[in-house]
Design an enzyme around this catalytic site. Structure first.
Site, PDB file in Angstrom:
ATOM      1  N   LYS A  99       0.724  -1.161   0.170  1.00 19.22           N
ATOM      2  CA  LYS A  99      -0.104  -0.024   0.058  1.00 19.22           C
ATOM      3  C   LYS A  99       0.744   1.214   0.109  1.00 19.22           C
ATOM      4  O   LYS A  99       0.447   2.409  -0.682  1.00 19.22           O
ATOM      5  CB  LYS A  99      -0.824   0.078   1.237  1.00 19.22           C
ATOM      6  CG  LYS A  99      -1.945  -1.078   1.092  1.00 19.22           C
ATOM      7  CD  LYS A  99      -3.110  -0.788   0.318  1.00 19.22           C
ATOM      8  CE  LYS A  99      -4.381  -1.533   0.497  1.00 19.22           C
ATOM      9  NZ  LYS A  99      -4.356  -2.856   0.868  1.00 19.22           N
ATOM     10  N   GLU A 152      -9.744   6.932   2.286  1.00 17.43           N
ATOM     11  CA  GLU A 152     -10.567   5.788   3.080  1.00 17.43           C
ATOM     12  C   GLU A 152     -10.014   4.637   3.431  1.00 17.43           C
ATOM     13  O   GLU A 152      -8.715   4.343   2.974  1.00 17.43           O
ATOM     14  CB  GLU A 152     -11.613   5.555   1.942  1.00 17.43           C
ATOM     15  CG  GLU A 152     -10.994   4.345   0.860  1.00 17.43           C
ATOM     16  CD  GLU A 152      -9.941   4.754  -0.246  1.00 17.43           C
ATOM     17  OE1 GLU A 152      -9.892   6.053  -0.182  1.00 17.43           O
ATOM     18  OE2 GLU A 152      -9.204   3.852  -0.549  1.00 17.43           O
ATOM     19  N   SER A 158       1.390  -9.786  -1.365  1.00 11.65           N
ATOM     20  CA  SER A 158       1.217  -8.601  -0.937  1.00 11.65           C
ATOM     21  C   SER A 158       1.389  -8.065   0.240  1.00 11.65           C
ATOM     22  O   SER A 158       1.470  -6.703   0.439  1.00 11.65           O
ATOM     23  CB  SER A 158      -0.255  -8.287  -1.453  1.00 11.65           C
ATOM     24  OG  SER A 158      -1.316  -9.189  -0.832  1.00 11.65           O
TER      25      SER A 158
HETATM   26  C1  PLP Z   1      -5.579  -3.856   0.651  1.00  8.08           C
HETATM   27  C2  PLP Z   1      -4.782  -4.970   0.533  1.00  8.08           C
HETATM   28  C3  PLP Z   1      -5.030  -6.049  -0.564  1.00  8.08           C
HETATM   29  C4  PLP Z   1      -6.268  -5.786  -1.557  1.00  8.08           C
HETATM   30  O1  PLP Z   1      -5.991  -4.415  -2.274  1.00  8.08           O
HETATM   31  P1  PLP Z   1      -5.616  -4.458  -3.968  1.00  8.08           P
HETATM   32  O2  PLP Z   1      -5.920  -3.189  -4.115  1.00  8.08           O
HETATM   33  O3  PLP Z   1      -6.480  -5.455  -4.616  1.00  8.08           O
HETATM   34  O4  PLP Z   1      -4.082  -4.811  -3.833  1.00  8.08           O
HETATM   35  C5  PLP Z   1      -4.229  -7.259  -0.743  1.00  8.08           C
HETATM   36  N1  PLP Z   1      -3.392  -7.462   0.157  1.00  8.08           N
HETATM   37  C6  PLP Z   1      -2.941  -6.718   1.090  1.00  8.08           C
HETATM   38  C7  PLP Z   1      -1.960  -7.134   2.163  1.00  8.08           C
HETATM   39  C8  PLP Z   1      -3.769  -5.361   1.503  1.00  8.08           C
HETATM   40  O5  PLP Z   1      -3.278  -4.920   2.246  1.00  8.08           O
END
Ligand code: PLP
Length: 407
Positions: A101, A123, A390
């Site tokens: 993020k 948000e 992610s």
């Molecule tokens: C917010 C988040 C997501 C989902 O958001 P995307 O915009 O689809 O990437 C996925 N993995 C993690 C660790 C997140 O914090």
């Protein structure tokens, strides 16, 4: 070689067009009062993209503050256990604040600074994007308000405390179900009044143009790094790249630099939840239909009257009824395949990766891990699969322990 040039250089595709359209998707569906703020943002972004100083600053912050490049790690024990293709992890869990993020929040805070805006808003659902934005606000000395549904504030109280510690005000949103979609509505409504001195930091590749493009470009640092690391470590591009899809920013970020490489298969994994019944999942591409949500046209989960449907996922970050318009476009083109993984499969993958590799993944990322565990087994040992990991799973421990106990 430098990331600044890569951000400036839209070589993978000439889209979106200047109306912000990805094929039939995307666009700008907002009240008149927001149009000029969006036009200002688009113009500022265009000038930033061509300004080497902006690129240099971003690269420097990526390195020294976020900790980039994140490693590409060969998961040897997971590969052995699954018994097929070689599995690699792109370690966004090691980025500062524990997920991808911040790549976006830092870039947008830089844009806010360029526009001379002293305040940013955002948000947040699970709180990850709120924490990233609060972090960027602290770094740049900007005022920051984060809109968050009251139900999410209750479920994610450690992230509320984190944002407050970083000097951000968390604004409770009571409307609707008190979750992410309501927080976005409120943040956009407030932005209509405050845009003269406020930049709204959108958290994913959704929303009206130019957000889907800006967020994709800022997250594409993941894919450009991954490309170089694959060539270095594997000697070629990977056969398959898999990422989870909520709004779609981590997936767009790793996919985008590979869109032109037809030999690389790209797979997005949505939240299959408990079942394919409405309200039990959050899989907008798999089960949704075209509709307008939060300022752009894309696949949306909606009922027969076109009302946004309730959604569910074990992972708060995937719990969103829409998806970024470029994913809708890639889906219809057939360039990216989209599939679903259930809550239970994600939980199992969460445990498997923790046990085998000593890496506790976010529940969101566990969806991508689960799908790879399924497909890698039927691939050949000389094939390579990359998972975009992610985020890290520390934030999910309470929820996982509540659901499965400490086995
Ligand atoms: C917010 C988040 C997501 C989902 O958001 P995307 O915009 O689809 O990437 C996925 N993995 C993690 C660790 C997140 O914090």
């Amino acid at each position: 070689m430098t990331e600044s040039l890569e951000i400036a250089n839209h070589k993978a595709s000439p889209i979106p067009d200047d109306q912000g359209r990805f094929g039939q998707f995307g666009g700008i569906f907002v009240p008149e009062t927001l149009i000029s703020a969006l036009q200002q943002l688009a113009a500022e972004y265009e000038s930033a993209r061509q300004d080497p100083k902006f690129g240099t600053k971003l690269v420097e912050l990526n390195r020294q503050y976020i900790g980039r490049p994140t490693p590409l790690y060969f998961a040897q024990r997971l590969t052995q256990q699954v018994g097929g293709a070689r599995i690699y992890l792109k370690r966004e869990d090691l980025a500062h604040t524990g997920a991808h993020k911040l790549n976006n929040a830092i870039g947008q805070a830089l844009l806010a600074q360029r526009m001379g805006k002293r305040r940013i808003t955002a948000e947040t659902g699970a709180g990850q994007h709120g924490v990233a934005t609060a972090t960027a606000a602290a770094l740049f000395g900007l005022d920051c308000d984060v809109y968050m549904g009251t139900e999410d504030m209750r479920r994610q109280s450690p992230n509320v405390q984190r944002m407050q510690l970083l000097g951000t005000r968390v604004v409770p949103v009571e409307a609707g179900s008190g979750t992410l979609k309501d927080a976005i509505n409120e943040a956009m409504r407030e932005w209509m009044e405050s845009s003269a001195y406020t930049h709204y930091v959108f958290g994913s590749v959704c929303g009206p143009h130019p957000y889907p493009m800006i967020v994709r470009d800022l997250q594409s640092v993941i894919g450009y790094e991954c490309r170089r690391q694959c060539i270095d470590q594997i000697g070629r591009l990977p056969d398959i790249i898999v990422a989870c899809v909520g709004g779609g920013s981590n997936a767009a970020g790793i996919f985008y630099p590979f869109v032109g490489d037809k030999e690389v298969r790209l797979i997005g994994v949505e939240a299959g939840g408990r079942s394919n019944e409405q309200g039990q999942h959050a899989a907008a591409i798999s089960y949704g239909s075209p509709g307008v949500l939060h300022g752009s046209l894309s696949y949306v989960l909606q009922d027969h009257e076109g009302q946004t449907a309730p959604v569910h996922s074990i992972s708060a970050g995937l719990d969103y009824p829409g998806v970024g318009p470029e994913h809708a476009y890639w889906h219809d083109l057939g360039r990216v395949d989209y599939t679903c993984v259930s809550d239970q499969q994600a939980l199992d993958a969460f445990k498997t990766l923790s046990h085998l590799e000593g890496i506790i993944p976010a529940l969101e990322s566990s969806h991508a891990v689960a799908h790879v565990i399924e497909i890698a087994a039927i691939l050949k040992p000389d094939q390579a699969v990359v998972i975009n990991l992610s985020g890290r799973g520390d934030k999910d421990l309470d929820e996982v322990i509540r659901l499965v106990g400490q086995d």
